[in-house]
Scaffold this motif. Structure first.
Motif, PDB file in Angstrom:
ATOM      1  N   THR A   1      15.391  -8.768 -15.671  1.00  0.00           N
ATOM      2  CA  THR A   1      15.731  -9.612 -16.828  1.00  0.00           C
ATOM      3  C   THR A   1      14.570 -10.526 -17.192  1.00  0.00           C
ATOM      4  OG1 THR A   1      18.081  -9.590 -16.233  1.00  0.00           O
ATOM      5  CG2 THR A   1      17.345 -11.321 -17.728  1.00  0.00           C
TER       6      THR A   1
ATOM      7  N   LEU B   1      11.467  -8.442 -18.643  1.00  0.00           N
ATOM      8  CA  LEU B   1      11.668  -7.957 -20.005  1.00  0.00           C
ATOM      9  C   LEU B   1      11.756  -9.111 -20.997  1.00  0.00           C
ATOM     10  CD1 LEU B   1      12.013  -5.488 -21.783  1.00  0.00           C
ATOM     11  CD2 LEU B   1      14.479  -5.635 -21.417  1.00  0.00           C
ATOM     12  N   SER B   2      12.418 -10.192 -20.623  1.00  0.00           N
ATOM     13  CA  SER B   2      12.537 -11.341 -21.525  1.00  0.00           C
ATOM     14  C   SER B   2      11.170 -11.900 -21.888  1.00  0.00           C
ATOM     15  CB  SER B   2      13.399 -12.439 -20.883  1.00  0.00           C
ATOM     16  OG  SER B   2      14.714 -12.000 -20.661  1.00  0.00           O
TER      17      SER B   2
ATOM     18  N   ARG C   1      20.864 -12.342 -20.617  1.00  0.00           N
ATOM     19  CA  ARG C   1      21.512 -11.413 -19.695  1.00  0.00           C
ATOM     20  C   ARG C   1      23.035 -11.518 -19.793  1.00  0.00           C
ATOM     21  NH1 ARG C   1      20.941  -6.767 -16.625  1.00  0.00           N
ATOM     22  NH2 ARG C   1      23.015  -6.591 -15.759  1.00  0.00           N
TER      23      ARG C   1
ATOM     24  N   VAL D   1      24.196  -9.920 -23.140  1.00  0.00           N
ATOM     25  CA  VAL D   1      24.026  -8.470 -23.122  1.00  0.00           C
ATOM     26  C   VAL D   1      25.035  -7.818 -22.180  1.00  0.00           C
ATOM     27  CG1 VAL D   1      22.447  -6.600 -22.471  1.00  0.00           C
ATOM     28  CG2 VAL D   1      21.599  -8.538 -23.792  1.00  0.00           C
TER      29      VAL D   1
ATOM     30  N   PHE E   1      17.091  -4.474 -24.437  1.00  0.00           N
ATOM     31  CA  PHE E   1      17.738  -5.072 -23.269  1.00  0.00           C
ATOM     32  C   PHE E   1      18.830  -4.158 -22.717  1.00  0.00           C
ATOM     33  CE2 PHE E   1      15.844  -9.030 -24.875  1.00  0.00           C
ATOM     34  CZ  PHE E   1      15.379  -9.572 -23.684  1.00  0.00           C
TER      35      PHE E   1
ATOM     36  N   LEU F   1      17.564  -3.067 -18.836  1.00  0.00           N
ATOM     37  CA  LEU F   1      17.915  -3.953 -17.730  1.00  0.00           C
ATOM     38  C   LEU F   1      18.633  -3.226 -16.596  1.00  0.00           C
ATOM     39  CD1 LEU F   1      18.962  -7.269 -19.513  1.00  0.00           C
ATOM     40  CD2 LEU F   1      16.764  -6.627 -18.533  1.00  0.00           C
TER      41      LEU F   1
END
Length: 525
Positions: free
Chosen positions: A186, A189-190, A209, A212, A306, A310
């Motif tokens: 998380t 990627l963020s 997170r 999503v 996402f 994730l």
């Protein structure tokens, strides 16, 4: 008079009976003639279709049915009618030979509850918008030079994970590696997507997170209703409204983020500091762009990133550590390989070392063969054609059973065993040969070999395969280098559970990976 009425009733009943029989026979005749030349399949039940033949492990159930009905078979799961591809030769026709004709994906899920309906990229039909975004991904968003810019993010978050685990080791605490990997992926990627905003708000990855996860949970529950056609438009349990509400929460959050980016543009932003939101907004504002993006398309693209990344990357990390903890001899070989390439240098491995670690790459590749994060690849036929001599109509939905193909005993010896050596070249491991092996490894991850479909293949193959490979290799290599691991509880090994459903790769050790790290090499010492 009574006799005459009885004769008339008898004659009428006989006429009706023979009429129904005639219609029935004609329907059977027409049905058999139209079905002649179509792929075979088992007998279906009303409403349920073939659900009575499918166990909880759908990929394995389909693999077993293919032994009877062949590599291309008709299956109906509720109202979902699909053709299932179960061997690499048939998969090659769809993913290679006729790739453009199968370059669309069918959507399995509640599209009518999606407030961004029509803005999707990952599941978009093969057309101008999809081709434009694919080109943008390949040339800018996930191109090699852009991934190189993110090396600092990947190494920074890996160090943060190691720091947490070192502390747990010194305190004698167990940890849930599943949760640790979810947090790691998380954050990485963020920061790749919206790094500038993450620097201002360290809690942003957690917020994203949560939203999503809520969206994916509601979509999954609604997806099950899709199996029963008449119910798909009904929000029986209120999950449709929950999904819509969660997406609006996401929209409010990302709308503010995009506005902050636009307001903060100085025109002097360094090219090397651009994150994915920067590139998307540059494209949105570019008057010379081949296609004009909408804000909804940008918002949904970020959400798709996402949703697609994730859980899949976290699952791959969990499966790899599960197999390595369960196979200590392989774990030790990877550690010795790391030692051999570092020599006397007292340091943690870096991304620049990864291409010199073929056994680590082989272990990851073997994990993804046994536990693909996308065991069933979705495709849709764009025109009438023949496959394996059978007629396949335009609009036909296809499942390619990657799980079954990668466990085919005709391709892999002992297909259910964890044997990384099957992917090693039998040549001297000079640096040149190892570099060559790494290049081959990356090509295979991208689906060049239809016997290996861990990240799909063809035009709709996974765009994030290179990034996922870097995260997997660096994380797993670091955890092997720095810690010994013991399973919490009475068991010596994690229990392996079969994959379930249409996606996800199953679970290892139940819903968590509780284990205890014991410090072997201090990366901060």
């Amino acid at each position: 008079m009574v006799t005459n009425n009885m004769d008339i009733n008898y004659t009428t009943c006989s006429y009706v009976f023979f009429t129904f029989i005639t219609i029935f026979l004609l329907q059977r005749l027409l049905t058999s003639s139209t079905r002649r030349g179509t792929p075979p399949g088992p007998r279906a039940l009303p409403i349920l279709g073939h659900m009575h033949l499918l166990r909880s492990s759908l990929p394995r159930s389909l693999q077993a049915l293919s032994q009877t009905y062949g590599p291309l078979m008709n299956i109906r799961i509720g109202s979902l009618q699909v053709l299932v591809v179960s061997d690499s030769d048939t998969a090659k026709q769809i993913l290679k030979t006729h790739d453009p004709d199968f370059a669309s994906k069918f959507v399995f899920g509640p599209r009518h509850f999606n407030v961004y309906k029509g803005a999707e990229f990952f599941n978009a039909p093969y057309g101008p918008y999809w081709r434009f975004m694919k080109k943008l991904c390949m040339t800018k968003l996930f191109a090699g030079h852009q991934l190189d810019r993110f090396v600092g993010i990947r190494e920074e978050e890996t160090l943060a994970l190691l720091s947490s685990l070192v502390e747990k080791s010194r305190n004698g605490e167990a940890c849930d590696l599943g949760l640790e990997f979810t947090a790691l992926t998380t954050k990485i990627l963020s920061k790749m997507v919206m790094g500038k905003r993450c620097r201002q708000n360290s809690n942003l990855p957690i917020e994203i997170r949560k939203i999503v996860s809520d969206i994916m949970a509601c979509a999954t529950r609604l997806g099950l209703m899709e199996l029963f056609g008449p119910l798909r438009d009904l929000d029986v349990f209120g999950n449709g409204e929950k999904l819509r509400s969660s997406i609006w929460r996401y929209d409010e959050l990302v709308e503010k983020i995009l506005k902050d980016y636009e307001d903060g543009k100085s025109g002097n932003d360094g090219e090397k500091d651009k994150d994915i939101v920067d590139i998307l907004l540059d494209t949105y504002n570019d008057p010379k762009a081949e296609l004009k993006l909408t804000l909804n398309q940008i918002k949904f693209f970020i959400l798709e990133l996402f949703m697609a990344s994730l859980d899949t990357t976290s699952a791959a990390l969990q499966w790899t550590m599960t197999e390595l903890i369960n196979h200590q001899n392989i774990f030790t070989k990877i550690r010795e390989e790391i030692k051999s390439i570092l020599g006397n240098t007292h340091r943690l491995i870096k991304e620049s070392d990864l291409q010199k670690l073929p056994y680590l790459q082989a272990a990851i590749k073997e994990t993804l063969r046994l536990h693909p994060v996308g065991p069933l690849l979705r495709r849709e036929c764009n025109r009438d054609m023949k496959i394996n001599g059978y007629y396949v109509k335009s609009g036909t939905k296809i499942f390619i059973n990657a799980y079954g193909i990668m466990r085919d005993p005709r391709t892999y010896k002992d297909p259910d065993k964890f044997v990384p050596e099957r992917f090693l070249v039998a040549e001297e491991n000079t640096e040149r040969k190892m570099g060559y092996y790494y290049q081959q490894y990356m090509l295979e991850l991208k689906g060049q070999d239809v016997n290996y479909l861990a990240f799909g293949s063809g035009r709709r193959g996974c765009l994030g395969a290179s990034h996922a490979s870097l995260v997997l290799s660096l994380t797993i290599g670091s955890l092997v280098q720095c810690f010994d691991w013991t399973v919490k509880g009475d068991e010596e090994k994690f229990k392996i559970k079969l994959p379930t459903g249409f996606s996800a790769s199953g679970t290892a050790g139940g819903s968590s990976l509780m284990c205890s790290p014991k410090l072997y090499f201090d990366p901060f010492g």
